[in-house]
Motif scaffolding. Structure first.
Motif, PDB file in Angstrom:
ATOM      1  N   ASP A 108       0.850  -1.196   0.000  1.00 13.80           N
ATOM      2  CA  ASP A 108       0.000   0.000   0.000  1.00 13.80           C
ATOM      3  C   ASP A 108       0.883   1.243   0.000  1.00 13.80           C
ATOM      4  O   ASP A 108       2.047   1.203   0.390  1.00 13.80           O
ATOM      5  CB  ASP A 108      -0.907  -0.007   1.228  1.00 13.80           C
ATOM      6  CG  ASP A 108      -1.844  -1.201   1.231  1.00 13.80           C
ATOM      7  OD1 ASP A 108      -2.167  -1.682   0.135  1.00 13.80           O
ATOM      8  OD2 ASP A 108      -2.240  -1.645   2.319  1.00 13.80           O
ATOM      9  N   THR A 109       0.315   2.378  -0.407  1.00 10.41           N
ATOM     10  CA  THR A 109       1.134   3.572  -0.589  1.00 10.41           C
ATOM     11  C   THR A 109       0.384   4.804  -0.105  1.00 10.41           C
ATOM     12  O   THR A 109      -0.777   4.742   0.310  1.00 10.41           O
ATOM     13  CB  THR A 109       1.510   3.727  -2.068  1.00 10.41           C
ATOM     14  OG1 THR A 109       2.427   4.809  -2.213  1.00 10.41           O
ATOM     15  CG2 THR A 109       0.281   3.975  -2.930  1.00 10.41           C
ATOM     16  N   THR A 110       1.065   5.940  -0.163  1.00  9.79           N
ATOM     17  CA  THR A 110       0.468   7.216   0.229  1.00  9.79           C
ATOM     18  C   THR A 110      -0.314   7.813  -0.930  1.00  9.79           C
ATOM     19  O   THR A 110       0.109   7.733  -2.089  1.00  9.79           O
ATOM     20  CB  THR A 110       1.581   8.193   0.666  1.00  9.79           C
ATOM     21  OG1 THR A 110       2.273   7.642   1.787  1.00  9.79           O
ATOM     22  CG2 THR A 110       1.003   9.541   1.028  1.00  9.79           C
ATOM     23  N   CYS A 111      -1.461   8.395  -0.627  1.00  7.89           N
ATOM     24  CA  CYS A 111      -2.241   9.075  -1.664  1.00  7.89           C
ATOM     25  C   CYS A 111      -1.483  10.319  -2.128  1.00  7.89           C
ATOM     26  O   CYS A 111      -1.024  11.126  -1.307  1.00  7.89           O
ATOM     27  CB  CYS A 111      -3.603   9.487  -1.108  1.00  7.89           C
ATOM     28  SG  CYS A 111      -4.650   8.118  -0.570  1.00  7.89           S
ATOM     29  N   ASN A 115      -1.655   8.844  -8.035  1.00  5.81           N
ATOM     30  CA  ASN A 115      -2.639   7.755  -7.895  1.00  5.81           C
ATOM     31  C   ASN A 115      -4.017   8.235  -7.459  1.00  5.81           C
ATOM     32  O   ASN A 115      -4.846   7.438  -7.015  1.00  5.81           O
ATOM     33  CB  ASN A 115      -2.116   6.705  -6.913  1.00  5.81           C
ATOM     34  CG  ASN A 115      -1.767   7.291  -5.555  1.00  5.81           C
ATOM     35  OD1 ASN A 115      -2.108   8.424  -5.259  1.00  5.81           O
ATOM     36  ND2 ASN A 115      -1.074   6.511  -4.724  1.00  5.81           N
ATOM     37  N   THR A 116      -4.272   9.540  -7.570  1.00  6.08           N
ATOM     38  CA  THR A 116      -5.571  10.073  -7.158  1.00  6.08           C
ATOM     39  C   THR A 116      -6.101  11.090  -8.165  1.00  6.08           C
ATOM     40  O   THR A 116      -5.370  11.594  -9.016  1.00  6.08           O
ATOM     41  CB  THR A 116      -5.480  10.777  -5.784  1.00  6.08           C
ATOM     42  OG1 THR A 116      -4.581  11.887  -5.888  1.00  6.08           O
ATOM     43  CG2 THR A 116      -5.019   9.822  -4.691  1.00  6.08           C
ATOM     44  N   ASN A 136      -9.286   7.872  -4.882  1.00  2.00           N
ATOM     45  CA  ASN A 136      -8.214   6.935  -5.243  1.00  2.00           C
ATOM     46  C   ASN A 136      -8.483   6.404  -6.644  1.00  2.00           C
ATOM     47  O   ASN A 136      -9.421   5.649  -6.881  1.00  2.00           O
ATOM     48  CB  ASN A 136      -8.179   5.781  -4.232  1.00  2.00           C
ATOM     49  CG  ASN A 136      -7.039   4.813  -4.492  1.00  2.00           C
ATOM     50  OD1 ASN A 136      -6.409   4.838  -5.546  1.00  2.00           O
ATOM     51  ND2 ASN A 136      -6.770   3.940  -3.533  1.00  2.00           N
ATOM     52  N   CYS A 142      -4.501   3.382  -0.777  1.00  2.00           N
ATOM     53  CA  CYS A 142      -3.584   4.468  -0.415  1.00  2.00           C
ATOM     54  C   CYS A 142      -4.075   5.136   0.864  1.00  2.00           C
ATOM     55  O   CYS A 142      -5.252   5.050   1.214  1.00  2.00           O
ATOM     56  CB  CYS A 142      -3.429   5.480  -1.551  1.00  2.00           C
ATOM     57  SG  CYS A 142      -4.863   6.538  -1.870  1.00  2.00           S
ATOM     58  N   TYR A 143      -3.143   5.806   1.537  1.00  2.00           N
ATOM     59  CA  TYR A 143      -3.439   6.470   2.796  1.00  2.00           C
ATOM     60  C   TYR A 143      -3.384   7.983   2.616  1.00  2.00           C
ATOM     61  O   TYR A 143      -2.390   8.521   2.111  1.00  2.00           O
ATOM     62  CB  TYR A 143      -2.442   6.047   3.869  1.00  2.00           C
ATOM     63  CG  TYR A 143      -2.508   4.572   4.194  1.00  2.00           C
ATOM     64  CD1 TYR A 143      -3.554   4.064   4.959  1.00  2.00           C
ATOM     65  CD2 TYR A 143      -1.537   3.704   3.710  1.00  2.00           C
ATOM     66  CE1 TYR A 143      -3.627   2.706   5.247  1.00  2.00           C
ATOM     67  CE2 TYR A 143      -1.601   2.348   3.988  1.00  2.00           C
ATOM     68  CZ  TYR A 143      -2.641   1.853   4.765  1.00  2.00           C
ATOM     69  OH  TYR A 143      -2.719   0.516   5.034  1.00  2.00           O
TER      70      TYR A 143
END
Length: 247
Positions: A108-111, A115-116, A136, A142-143
């Motif tokens: 998982d990754t950061t927003c 990717n948004t 997302n 994503c976080y």
């Protein structure tokens, strides 16, 4: 003399008849005896032609030994040739690779901008507010850490963040899900410089560590007639729109 010859002839004929009768009787008795001897002396059946009733039937040469999983037919013992199970015989159904990895095999990754999708809209309530919607658009979770870091036009400082809006947990977005942040454009009237008209908004994304940034920022065009001042604020990312707009 003649009388004696006749008598002799009669006696001879009688003796001949008796002899013929005796011969006929002896012939009948002989036929019965021969039949009896023939029945007694008939050759015995060859024992090799008969099958012993106690002999077990021969096992089918192509039968499969279910317990051992081997085929006993042919000239030798051949093991079952079914393809072996992979990964230690475990069902590897699914595509997860390792613990902590997503279905695509990546962590998982950061927003962020890569990717948004992010939009900014004007809302009627509360007044002088804008709403940021972060969706997302990637294939992984994503976080949305902390709050967005905003810059209006050519401002040097980051727009103030409202710490009272911090949620209890980091907002997690699965693909297609959205998060929200409210922008209060101005402070109390007369508390600072006159509001300025804004045309452009840069949105930077916070990283996992406090004060850090992540990924590429997003560049947005502000709605018409947007005015802001230095006493405004932006909330933390929220999972619900109503939670963002309550400030």
């Amino acid at each position: 003399m003649r009388s004696n010859r006749i008598r002799t002839t009669v006696i001879a004929a009688t003796a001949l008849l008796a002899a013929l009768s005796l011969t006929a009787c002896n012939g009948d008795n002989g036929s019965t005896s021969d039949n009896g001897k023939a029945g007694a002396s008939a050759p015995a059946a060859n024992s090799s032609d008969k099958q012993s009733p106690s002999a077990a039937p021969e096992k089918d040469a192509t039968a499969t030994d279910a317990d051992s999983g081997t085929n006993t037919g042919g000239s030798g013992t051949t093991k079952n040739t079914a393809p072996p199970a992979t990964n230690g015989g475990k069902n590897t159904g699914g595509s997860a690779d390792k613990a902590g990895n997503s279905s695509s095999g990546k962590t998982d990754t950061t927003c962020a901008g890569e990717n948004t999708k992010i939009t900014v809209t004007k809302v009627s309530r509360p007044v002088n507010h804008l709403l940021l919607t972060l969706t997302n658009s990637g294939s992984r979770t994503c976080y949305a850490h902390y709050a967005p870091k905003l810059r209006f036009d050519d401002a040097q400082a980051v727009f103030p963040i409202l710490n009272d809006s911090q949620p209890q947990a980091v907002v997690t977005l699965n693909p297609g899900q959205s998060a929200y942040a409210a922008i209060g454009l101005t402070g109390e009237p007369g508390s600072g410089p006159a509001p300025r008209k804004g045309n452009h908004l840069q949105v930077n994304f916070a990283g996992k560590n406090p004060g850090s940034t992540s990924g590429t920022p997003s560049e947005l065009t502000l709605p018409a007639n947007t005015y802001w001042d230095d006493n405004g604020f932006v909330t933390y990312w929220q999972t619900e729109m109503a939670d963002a707009l309550q400030y």
